[in-house]
Design an enzyme around this catalytic site. Structure first.
Site, PDB file in Angstrom:
ATOM      1  N   ARG A 179      38.406  38.120  42.815  1.00 18.83           N
ATOM      2  CA  ARG A 179      37.374  38.443  41.725  1.00 18.83           C
ATOM      3  C   ARG A 179      36.321  39.317  41.916  1.00 18.83           C
ATOM      4  O   ARG A 179      35.478  39.511  41.351  1.00 18.83           O
ATOM      5  CB  ARG A 179      37.134  37.074  40.954  1.00 18.83           C
ATOM      6  CG  ARG A 179      37.950  36.027  40.538  1.00 18.83           C
ATOM      7  CD  ARG A 179      38.850  36.477  39.263  1.00 18.83           C
ATOM      8  NE  ARG A 179      39.841  35.542  38.994  1.00 18.83           N
ATOM      9  CZ  ARG A 179      40.999  35.778  39.525  1.00 18.83           C
ATOM     10  NH1 ARG A 179      41.327  36.627  40.447  1.00 18.83           N
ATOM     11  NH2 ARG A 179      41.837  34.667  38.999  1.00 18.83           N
ATOM     12  N   SER A 228      36.921  31.354  32.988  1.00  9.55           N
ATOM     13  CA  SER A 228      36.304  30.345  34.189  1.00  9.55           C
ATOM     14  C   SER A 228      34.854  30.893  34.525  1.00  9.55           C
ATOM     15  O   SER A 228      34.602  32.345  34.558  1.00  9.55           O
ATOM     16  CB  SER A 228      36.971  30.740  35.495  1.00  9.55           C
ATOM     17  OG  SER A 228      38.146  30.061  35.304  1.00  9.55           O
ATOM     18  N   GLU A 298      31.284  33.881  38.294  1.00 10.41           N
ATOM     19  CA  GLU A 298      32.342  34.579  38.094  1.00 10.41           C
ATOM     20  C   GLU A 298      31.935  35.650  36.498  1.00 10.41           C
ATOM     21  O   GLU A 298      32.164  36.764  36.559  1.00 10.41           O
ATOM     22  CB  GLU A 298      33.497  33.844  37.806  1.00 10.41           C
ATOM     23  CG  GLU A 298      34.795  35.121  37.553  1.00 10.41           C
ATOM     24  CD  GLU A 298      36.344  34.341  37.375  1.00 10.41           C
ATOM     25  OE1 GLU A 298      36.165  33.330  38.382  1.00 10.41           O
ATOM     26  OE2 GLU A 298      37.118  34.801  36.954  1.00 10.41           O
TER      27      GLU A 298
HETATM   28  C1  LIG Z   1      39.768  32.364  27.333  1.00  5.44           C
HETATM   29  C2  LIG Z   1      39.672  32.902  28.451  1.00  5.44           C
HETATM   30  C3  LIG Z   1      40.761  32.893  29.634  1.00  5.44           C
HETATM   31  C4  LIG Z   1      40.477  33.728  30.865  1.00  5.44           C
HETATM   32  N1  LIG Z   1      41.446  33.652  31.887  1.00  5.44           N
HETATM   33  C5  LIG Z   1      41.273  34.525  32.871  1.00  5.44           C
HETATM   34  C6  LIG Z   1      42.189  34.348  34.061  1.00  5.44           C
HETATM   35  O1  LIG Z   1      43.400  33.643  33.860  1.00  5.44           O
HETATM   36  N2  LIG Z   1      42.148  35.281  34.994  1.00  5.44           N
HETATM   37  C7  LIG Z   1      41.379  35.972  34.988  1.00  5.44           C
HETATM   38  O2  LIG Z   1      41.014  36.753  36.090  1.00  5.44           O
HETATM   39  N3  LIG Z   1      40.209  36.178  34.032  1.00  5.44           N
HETATM   40  C8  LIG Z   1      40.168  35.142  33.045  1.00  5.44           C
HETATM   41  N4  LIG Z   1      39.084  35.321  32.191  1.00  5.44           N
HETATM   42  C9  LIG Z   1      38.063  36.366  32.418  1.00  5.44           C
HETATM   43  C10 LIG Z   1      38.314  37.665  31.484  1.00  5.44           C
HETATM   44  O3  LIG Z   1      39.507  37.570  30.576  1.00  5.44           O
HETATM   45  C11 LIG Z   1      38.605  38.722  32.875  1.00  5.44           C
HETATM   46  O4  LIG Z   1      37.716  38.663  33.855  1.00  5.44           O
HETATM   47  C12 LIG Z   1      39.100  40.060  32.478  1.00  5.44           C
HETATM   48  O5  LIG Z   1      39.746  40.700  33.179  1.00  5.44           O
HETATM   49  C13 LIG Z   1      37.888  40.981  31.790  1.00  5.44           C
HETATM   50  O6  LIG Z   1      38.143  41.894  30.954  1.00  5.44           O
HETATM   51  P1  LIG Z   1      37.266  42.530  29.715  1.00  5.44           P
HETATM   52  O7  LIG Z   1      38.092  43.589  29.232  1.00  5.44           O
HETATM   53  O8  LIG Z   1      37.030  41.458  28.711  1.00  5.44           O
HETATM   54  O9  LIG Z   1      36.070  42.837  30.479  1.00  5.44           O
HETATM   55  P2  LIG Z   1      34.475  42.543  29.973  1.00  5.44           P
HETATM   56  O10 LIG Z   1      34.193  40.794  30.029  1.00  5.44           O
HETATM   57  O11 LIG Z   1      33.960  43.365  28.971  1.00  5.44           O
HETATM   58  O12 LIG Z   1      33.677  42.841  31.371  1.00  5.44           O
HETATM   59  C14 LIG Z   1      33.901  42.440  32.612  1.00  5.44           C
HETATM   60  C15 LIG Z   1      33.461  43.167  33.701  1.00  5.44           C
HETATM   61  O13 LIG Z   1      34.308  44.331  34.067  1.00  5.44           O
HETATM   62  C16 LIG Z   1      33.505  45.559  33.959  1.00  5.44           C
HETATM   63  N5  LIG Z   1      34.386  46.531  33.361  1.00  5.44           N
HETATM   64  C17 LIG Z   1      34.969  46.505  32.027  1.00  5.44           C
HETATM   65  N6  LIG Z   1      35.729  47.494  31.618  1.00  5.44           N
HETATM   66  C18 LIG Z   1      35.620  48.297  32.688  1.00  5.44           C
HETATM   67  C19 LIG Z   1      35.857  49.719  33.000  1.00  5.44           C
HETATM   68  N7  LIG Z   1      36.375  50.497  32.415  1.00  5.44           N
HETATM   69  N8  LIG Z   1      35.267  50.188  33.981  1.00  5.44           N
HETATM   70  C20 LIG Z   1      34.595  49.591  35.127  1.00  5.44           C
HETATM   71  N9  LIG Z   1      34.278  48.414  34.699  1.00  5.44           N
HETATM   72  C21 LIG Z   1      34.611  47.810  33.672  1.00  5.44           C
HETATM   73  C22 LIG Z   1      32.113  45.187  33.105  1.00  5.44           C
HETATM   74  O14 LIG Z   1      31.086  46.122  33.304  1.00  5.44           O
HETATM   75  C23 LIG Z   1      31.800  43.657  33.516  1.00  5.44           C
HETATM   76  O15 LIG Z   1      31.563  43.826  34.885  1.00  5.44           O
HETATM   77  C24 LIG Z   1      39.459  34.621  30.693  1.00  5.44           C
HETATM   78  C25 LIG Z   1      38.527  34.657  29.849  1.00  5.44           C
HETATM   79  C26 LIG Z   1      38.801  34.031  28.763  1.00  5.44           C
HETATM   80  C27 LIG Z   1      37.613  34.081  27.637  1.00  5.44           C
END
Ligand SMILES: Cc1cc2nc3c(=O)[nH]c(=O)nc-3n(C[C@H](O)[C@H](O)[C@H](O)COP(=O)(O)OP(=O)(O)OC[C@H]3O[C@@H](n4cnc5c(N)ncnc54)[C@H](O)[C@@H]3O)c2cc1C
Length: 307
Positions: A179, A228, A298
């Protein structure tokens, strides 16, 4: 409370800009938790060139924060000073390439990449079905689920740094650990190439269905949550430590530790970002007392406390 409107100054400085700039844009609706204050400025670049131009022209003292689909974010109640960048349509292309590869813009939802891979008979990307973010978030978080992780399938990513320089990052340049991505923090990823292997669409489809069923049974995926909350410490499960500390169902205001999966925090409706963050810190303190383990967030917390 709103931030000082710096939009006229920015627009005057960058007449050639093509993307949208909005002052004091509320961010709560752009996150899964549905909490938090506004962005001083929200910028939605038209494409990679527009993003690069913006970053090269932006005064260096203006802070930049990039967000994806907000599924791993708490936006604090006072909002986010500076510019928040959200990538949209210009970063939404997806293409199947020779050799079981997929090229995807970083605004493409992970689930869409999983589906495109299945349709193209490419195995190895179905874990993306279980992550509700977009590809940019997967690259930055080394998103993973059900035995797969971004670092296992990434060939390379493109990104733009704070000075507007466009570069390519190989998998090794991303310095991935659990992560965590060790590429420079200022880099905004714009595109990724993933490597799969030839597979059978029916088997890949069945794998994805299993992931969907398992998630529905074990995670509060229809709630206002950030997934998480804490990373699993080496050799331990965060949810077990939280359960042992007696935190299942614990509340602060309208924020609650999920009864279903106690490493998930939930906004039951009307919680503030401060409620959710205080709940998280209370859980950390209780786990420290009962198990001596210091849980690491996380979920990313951005912005400033309520003013
Ligand atoms: C119900 C639920 C279940 C989930 N299950 C999982 C799972 O099984 N495994 C898992 O790994 N995660 C899980 N997550 C967490 C989340 O979905 C992941 O971390 C996902 O990768 C975040 O993507 P996002 O587009 O929503 O990013 P955001 O939440 O908008 O941002 C997260 C981070 O990524 C950075 N970021 C976003 N876009 C970019 C970009 N283009 N360039 C550089 N940095 C960027 C942001 O600055 C921030 O630091 C879950 C979340 C929820 C709500």
């Amino acid at each position: 409370m709103n931030f000082l409107d710096i939009l006229p100054a920015l627009k005057a400085q960058m007449p050639a800009l093509r993307g949208r700039l909005i002052a004091n844009q509320p961010l709560a609706e752009l996150t899964w938790f549905r909490v938090g204050g506004p962005a001083q400025v929200l910028f939605m670049p038209e494409d990679e060139q527009d993003l690069s131009h913006f970053l090269s022209q932006l005064p260096p003292d203006v802070p930049i924060t990039v967000i994806g689909l907000g599924s791993n974010l708490i936006v604090r109640d006072g909002g986010v000073p500076g510019v928040v960048i959200r990538l949209g349509r210009g970063f939404g292309d997806i293409a199947v390439e020779e050799g079981s590869r997929i090229r995807a813009g970083t605004a493409v939802p992970d689930v869409k990449v999983a589906r495109a891979a299945q349709e193209a008979a490419i195995a190895g990307l179905s874990f993306l079905r279980g992550i509700p973010g977009a590809i940019g978030g997967a690259l930055r978080m080394n998103g993973g689920a059900y035995g797969g992780e971004t670092k296992d399938v990434l060939v390379s990513a493109r990104g733009v740094d704070r000075g507007g320089r466009i570069g390519t990052f190989t998998n090794a340049n991303m310095h991935y650990t659990y992560r965590h991505c060790g590429a420079p923090e200022d880099v905004i990823f714009t595109e990724a190439i993933f490597q799969g292997a030839p597979g059978d669409p029916a088997i890949i489809g069945a794998e994805m269905d299993k992931i969907t069923e398992s998630r529905e049974a074990t995670q509060p995926i229809k709630s206002r949550t950030g997934g998480s909350t804490f990373k699993n410490p080496p050799g331990r499960k965060a949810w077990q430590l939280i359960d042992t500390a007696g935190c299942r169902g614990l509340r602060v205001g309208a924020a609650q530790v999920s009864e279903l999966h106690c490493n998930f925090l939930i906004n039951q409706g009307g919680a503030s970002a401060a409620d959710i963050e205080t709940l998280g810190e209370t859980v950390r303190a209780r786990v420290r007392e009962t198990s001596g383990v210091d849980l690491e967030w996380e979920i990313k917390r951005i912005g400033v406390a309520g003013r």
